[in-house]
Design a protein around this motif. Structure first.
Motif, PDB file in Angstrom:
ATOM      1  N   ALA A 201       0.823  -1.211   0.000  1.00 17.93           N
ATOM      2  CA  ALA A 201       0.000   0.000   0.000  1.00 17.93           C
ATOM      3  C   ALA A 201       0.858   1.263   0.000  1.00 17.93           C
ATOM      4  N   SER A 202       2.105   1.131   0.422  1.00 20.48           N
ATOM      5  CA  SER A 202       3.030   2.274   0.472  1.00 20.48           C
ATOM      6  C   SER A 202       3.991   2.258  -0.711  1.00 20.48           C
ATOM      7  N   ARG A 203       3.557   1.677  -1.824  1.00 23.59           N
ATOM      8  CA  ARG A 203       4.432   1.572  -2.995  1.00 23.59           C
ATOM      9  C   ARG A 203       5.021   2.917  -3.405  1.00 23.59           C
ATOM     10  N   ASP A 204       4.228   3.987  -3.305  1.00 22.65           N
ATOM     11  CA  ASP A 204       4.709   5.312  -3.715  1.00 22.65           C
ATOM     12  C   ASP A 204       5.786   5.846  -2.777  1.00 22.65           C
ATOM     13  N   ASP A 205       5.890   5.263  -1.579  1.00 25.64           N
ATOM     14  CA  ASP A 205       6.876   5.731  -0.595  1.00 25.64           C
ATOM     15  C   ASP A 205       8.100   4.821  -0.520  1.00 25.64           C
ATOM     16  N   TRP A 206       8.262   3.902  -1.483  1.00 23.20           N
ATOM     17  CA  TRP A 206       9.389   2.979  -1.407  1.00 23.20           C
ATOM     18  C   TRP A 206      10.740   3.692  -1.474  1.00 23.20           C
ATOM     19  N   HIS A 207      10.779   4.881  -2.036  1.00 23.07           N
ATOM     20  CA  HIS A 207      12.043   5.615  -2.091  1.00 23.07           C
ATOM     21  C   HIS A 207      12.374   6.275  -0.754  1.00 23.07           C
ATOM     22  N   ASP A 208      11.446   6.261   0.181  1.00 26.92           N
ATOM     23  CA  ASP A 208      11.673   6.816   1.520  1.00 26.92           C
ATOM     24  C   ASP A 208      12.168   5.700   2.430  1.00 26.92           C
ATOM     25  N   GLN A 209      13.420   5.765   2.865  1.00 30.79           N
ATOM     26  CA  GLN A 209      14.005   4.708   3.678  1.00 30.79           C
ATOM     27  C   GLN A 209      13.308   4.553   5.027  1.00 30.79           C
ATOM     28  N   GLN A 210      12.706   5.636   5.537  1.00 35.61           N
ATOM     29  CA  GLN A 210      12.053   5.564   6.846  1.00 35.61           C
ATOM     30  C   GLN A 210      10.791   4.705   6.817  1.00 35.61           C
ATOM     31  N   LEU A 211      10.311   4.379   5.628  1.00 37.17           N
ATOM     32  CA  LEU A 211       9.175   3.470   5.526  1.00 37.17           C
ATOM     33  C   LEU A 211       9.488   2.137   6.192  1.00 37.17           C
ATOM     34  N   SER A 212      10.717   1.664   6.029  1.00 37.04           N
ATOM     35  CA  SER A 212      11.105   0.383   6.626  1.00 37.04           C
ATOM     36  C   SER A 212      11.001   0.439   8.140  1.00 37.04           C
ATOM     37  N   ARG A 213      11.398   1.560   8.714  1.00 40.24           N
ATOM     38  CA  ARG A 213      11.336   1.667  10.174  1.00 40.24           C
ATOM     39  C   ARG A 213       9.887   1.726  10.664  1.00 40.24           C
ATOM     40  N   ARG A 214       9.050   2.444   9.960  1.00 36.55           N
ATOM     41  CA  ARG A 214       7.656   2.561  10.392  1.00 36.55           C
ATOM     42  C   ARG A 214       6.957   1.200  10.357  1.00 36.55           C
ATOM     43  N   ILE A 215       7.075   0.495   9.242  1.00 36.75           N
ATOM     44  CA  ILE A 215       6.405  -0.804   9.132  1.00 36.75           C
ATOM     45  C   ILE A 215       7.034  -1.818  10.084  1.00 36.75           C
ATOM     46  N   GLY A 216       8.353  -1.795  10.214  1.00 33.76           N
ATOM     47  CA  GLY A 216       9.030  -2.732  11.108  1.00 33.76           C
ATOM     48  C   GLY A 216       8.631  -2.544  12.555  1.00 33.76           C
ATOM     49  N   ASN A 217       8.531  -1.291  13.007  1.00 33.21           N
ATOM     50  CA  ASN A 217       8.106  -1.036  14.384  1.00 33.21           C
ATOM     51  C   ASN A 217       6.678  -1.518  14.620  1.00 33.21           C
ATOM     52  N   LEU A 218       5.811  -1.278  13.634  1.00 37.42           N
ATOM     53  CA  LEU A 218       4.420  -1.696  13.760  1.00 37.42           C
ATOM     54  C   LEU A 218       4.314  -3.212  13.894  1.00 37.42           C
ATOM     55  N   LEU A 219       5.005  -3.937  13.019  1.00 34.71           N
ATOM     56  CA  LEU A 219       4.944  -5.394  13.063  1.00 34.71           C
ATOM     57  C   LEU A 219       5.610  -5.942  14.316  1.00 34.71           C
ATOM     58  N   GLY A 220       6.656  -5.269  14.793  1.00 35.76           N
ATOM     59  CA  GLY A 220       7.313  -5.707  16.023  1.00 35.76           C
ATOM     60  C   GLY A 220       6.400  -5.613  17.219  1.00 35.76           C
ATOM     61  N   ASN A 221       5.626  -4.526  17.304  1.00 36.28           N
ATOM     62  CA  ASN A 221       4.665  -4.393  18.407  1.00 36.28           C
ATOM     63  C   ASN A 221       3.599  -5.484  18.336  1.00 36.28           C
ATOM     64  N   ASP A 222       3.100  -5.766  17.126  1.00 34.61           N
ATOM     65  CA  ASP A 222       2.091  -6.815  16.975  1.00 34.61           C
ATOM     66  C   ASP A 222       2.646  -8.182  17.368  1.00 34.61           C
ATOM     67  N   LEU A 223       3.906  -8.418  17.034  1.00 35.60           N
ATOM     68  CA  LEU A 223       4.517  -9.703  17.367  1.00 35.60           C
ATOM     69  C   LEU A 223       4.586  -9.885  18.879  1.00 35.60           C
ATOM     70  N   GLY A 224       4.887  -8.799  19.591  1.00 34.20           N
ATOM     71  CA  GLY A 224       4.910  -8.887  21.045  1.00 34.20           C
ATOM     72  C   GLY A 224       3.550  -9.205  21.625  1.00 34.20           C
ATOM     73  N   GLN A 225       2.500  -8.617  21.055  1.00 39.04           N
ATOM     74  CA  GLN A 225       1.150  -8.885  21.542  1.00 39.04           C
ATOM     75  C   GLN A 225       0.709 -10.316  21.236  1.00 39.04           C
ATOM     76  N   MET A 226       1.322 -10.922  20.196  1.00 42.36           N
ATOM     77  CA  MET A 226       0.982 -12.301  19.844  1.00 42.36           C
ATOM     78  C   MET A 226       1.691 -13.320  20.741  1.00 42.36           C
ATOM     79  N   ARG A 227       2.553 -12.833  21.637  1.00 45.82           N
ATOM     80  CA  ARG A 227       3.292 -13.694  22.554  1.00 45.82           C
ATOM     81  C   ARG A 227       4.204 -14.681  21.815  1.00 45.82           C
ATOM     82  N   VAL A 228       4.697 -14.273  20.651  1.00 45.48           N
ATOM     83  CA  VAL A 228       5.634 -15.110  19.903  1.00 45.48           C
ATOM     84  C   VAL A 228       7.044 -14.815  20.409  1.00 45.48           C
TER      85      VAL A 228
END
Length: 727
Positions: free
Chosen positions: A325-352
């Motif tokens: 969904a963020s295809r237009d922002d692929w040239h922005d390196q900070q996109l990786s940090r935003r999505i990574g932080n989001l998924l990391g928080n979800d992983l913690g809530q999943m107790r994995v």
């Protein structure tokens, strides 16, 4: 136990156990044998299990109790992995190690499952013999080798196992990268003393690409594709990852996920320019349905790399949807940090649970992500993040202080139109790779040596060559006469001779006809073979290793000076007769840098420039003769003469600082000479003031080597040489 040792085997086994118990080796030794020998009996046979007690006893005496305890346990692992048919051969190998390197047996046995995962038994046997041979009787060197602390140990293991490694791929990866991006960053092999995780994955630091020595477990064809995928991925990072991410307070799982998203981001941008890279990347994305953190990360990596891949896991689907969904922002390196932080928080809530210590990046072509992160002013990152990022920060090697690629500096307006010419040192050009023969294994090691051609420096010929021409004019005349008198060419068949070696059938028929019609027949009814012309090409190969700086026995000249004088006199004689000849010199600095200097090519006239290059030769480095012979033979093979001669001038046996076994390079040079002979080329060696006549005769043959101390003895050399060529 009677099911494992039926009938008379049971009393024999009891006696073997009692012998070990009463020998004073300790309870651990006898207990290990009694625990594992019944299983060995079931897997192989009772006699083998009973006889194993004798080897356990010998190991306890030679190598200590630890080795004796390990043997029965590792024997079962070997039987299950290699098969019972290979078990006797494995026992003989352990016996050999115990007699040749007793201190190393515990090390080898302790690593046996891993070693058998790297190589089959025949390859392992070759590796063990190489380690013992290269140590030359030094126990400490053997221990370093079998501990894999010696960089050569991993390289030899890779070679004997048939794996494709960095040494095989380096020369292929550089043009591959140039074709992809028009640039080639420096490629370096991961040091052998790096942490295990760093040795398993590629990485980058600044502009330097670091690659594993090998990818164990992959077939050669897959390993080659894996190396290409790894450098293509790393080149995308160097091109598209503009800055490092600060670690800050991120947790290990978040660091791993930000790295994963960044890997996917640069790959998608690279695929927009080079869509064919997908065929290189996608085959290595393998997934399982497990719900562990490593499995979920691998599934997410596949979903981000392959838009057609559908994963039922909601967490994977959320990451995939957010990324595309963020295809237009692929040239922005900070996109990786935003999505990574989001998924990391979800992983913690999943107790994995995420095990940072044992996490390895997947798929295997991707890097360890060390180059993506900035750890601030502290050179040592936090312990948890350090585990995620391969457990170490590898510094560039000493030879990386001058990077191969640098960003251009902007010039102020005042500098427009100005430029400065700077002389840069010429480091040689890699022109070829050649195999090298290992007499221990009896096999060639493909692409083992690298030959680099260096420019010849011009000296002052007036001081050496011109004075020699005046002082030795009589010797030059005798050499010219000797060479002129030699008829080295294809034998011509002369017909209608008054005497000869065979009857000329046509002449005999003519004589018979003349006699029938009453005429006087001609007596010229014979024929013979005779060499009437010259058809010879010569390549003169000079050894300029450091030992040639020493003086000959009379103390007046160095060996190199005698070499140059001999080369000048022979060249003058051959040039006057029109024989095509070339001159080259060689030395070596390990197998990666065999230096080859062209002094005169076959098509070049013998003139003042050639004499200046001869005078400019300097002694240095070592003598890796086999590689130099193979490269010279490649030049000589292009000549269409009846006889092609490689004339080697040296002062001793082959040697190099990375070859401890003195026989190793001698046997390789001998193999190279045999290769020339099979190709129809002759070799002859002139040993100048050499004390290594036995080695030279071993390499070239007793009839094809001669030792001289002064140029005057060239008059003795040439008749012997041309007599050989004239046969």
């Amino acid at each position: 136990m009677r099911d494992a040792f039926p009938g008379d085997f049971h009393p024999a086994w009891i006696r073997a156990c009692r012998r070990l118990s009463g020998a004073g080796y300790g309870e651990a030794v006898s207990d290990a044998y009694m625990r594992y020998s019944p299983e060995i009996s079931r897997l192989v046979s009772p006699p083998v299990a009973i006889d194993l007690a004798d080897l356990v006893s010998r190991l306890a005496i030679r190598s200590g109790r630890t080795a004796a305890c390990l043997l029965p346990e590792q024997a079962i692992a070997v039987i299950r992995s290699a098969g019972k048919d290979q078990f006797p051969r494995w026992l003989r190998l352990i016996e050999y190690i115990s007699t040749s390197a007793a201190e190393s047996v515990p090390l080898v046995l302790g690593q046996m499952p891993w070693l058998l995962g790297q190589a089959e038994l025949d390859g392992l046997e070759s590796w063990v013999r190489i380690g013992i041979r290269t140590a030359e009787g030094d126990p400490q060197r053997r221990l370093r080798f079998f501990k894999l602390e010696d960089a050569a140990a991993l390289l030899w293991l890779q070679r004997t196992s048939g794996q494709i490694g960095f040494a095989d791929m380096e020369s292929r990866l550089k043009p591959f990268l140039t074709a992809l991006w028009g640039d080639t960053p420096p490629l370096r092999e991961t040091p052998a003393n790096a942490p295990e995780q760093a040795r398993r994955r590629a990485g980058f630091d600044g502009n330097v690409v670091r690659l594993p020595s090998s990818f164990p477990g992959f077939q050669p064809a897959d390993s080659e594709r894996l190396y290409r995928a790894a450098v293509a991925h790393l080149a995308a990072h160097l091109r598209l990852t503009r800055e490092r991410f600060p670690v800050g307070g991120l947790k290990p799982a978040q660091i791993a996920l930000v790295s994963l998203i960044e890997d996917a981001r640069v790959e998608q941008l690279a695929l927009q320019e080079l869509p064919g890279l997908a065929r290189l990347f996608l085959p290595f994305h393998t997934v399982t349905t497990a719900a562990t953190a490593p499995a979920l990360f691998a599934r997410l990596a596949r979903a981000l790399a392959d838009p057609a891949f559908e994963d039922p896991n909601p967490w994977v689907a959320k990451g995939r949807d957010a990324f595309f969904a963020s295809r237009d922002d692929w040239h922005d390196q900070q996109l990786s940090r935003r999505i990574g932080n989001l998924l990391g928080n979800d992983l913690g809530q999943m107790r994995v649970q995420f095990d940072a210590k044992n996490y390895v990046v997947q798929p295997p072509y991707r890097d360890d992500n060390l180059g993506l992160w900035d750890f601030g002013d502290d050179d040592q990152p936090a312990e948890e993040a350090e585990h995620v990022l391969s457990a170490a920060r590898l510094r560039q090697e000493d030879n990386d202080e001058r990077p191969d690629r640098a960003e251009p500096e902007s010039n102020p307006d005042g500098d427009i139109g100005r430029f400065e010419v700077e002389d840069l040192p010429f480091d040689g050009v890699l022109v070829a790779r050649y195999p090298e023969f290992d007499y221990v294994t009896g096999r060639d090691q493909p692409d083992w040596t690298s030959v680099k051609e260096y420019q010849a420096n011009a000296g002052a010929p007036a001081e050496r060559i011109l004075r020699l021409r005046e002082q030795r004019a009589d010797l030059a005349s005798r050499l010219t006469a000797l060479i002129r008198s030699a008829r080295v060419s294809r034998a011509e068949r002369l017909r209608r001779q008054s005497e000869g070696e065979f009857l000329d059938i046509d002449a005999c028929i003519d004589a018979a006809i003349a006699r029938r019609i009453g005429e006087s027949p001609s007596p010229r009814i014979h024929g013979r073979y005779e060499r009437r012309s010259r058809d010879l090409s010569v390549l003169l190969l000079l050894d300029i290793s450091q030992s040639t700086s020493e003086r000959v026995r009379d103390g007046k000249q160095t060996v190199l000076e005698v070499e140059c004088q001999a080369a000048a006199l022979l060249s003058q004689a051959m040039s006057g007769l029109g024989d095509p000849f070339a001159i080259a010199a060689f030395c070596s600095d390990r197998r990666e840098d065999v230096r080859y200097i062209r002094i005169k090519n076959f098509s070049q006239p013998y003139d003042g420039l050639v004499e200046a290059r001869l005078a400019g030769l300097q002694s240095g480095f070592s003598t890796r003769l086999g590689a130099a012979i193979r490269h010279a033979a490649a030049d000589l093979a292009g000549q269409r003469s009846y006889r092609r001669l490689l004339l080697v001038v040296t002062d001793g046996e082959p040697s190099d600082i990375d070859a401890d076994d003195r026989r190793y390079l001698v046997e390789d040079a001998r193999k190279a000479v045999q290769g020339l002979s099979r190709s129809g080329m002759n070799t002859f060696c002139v040993g100048l003031d050499s004390s290594a006549e036995a080695s030279l005769e071993r390499i070239f043959g007793q009839k094809n080597a001669i030792s001289i101390a002064t140029v005057e003895r060239l008059t003795e050399l040439l008749p012997k040489l041309y007599l050989t060529l004239g046969k």
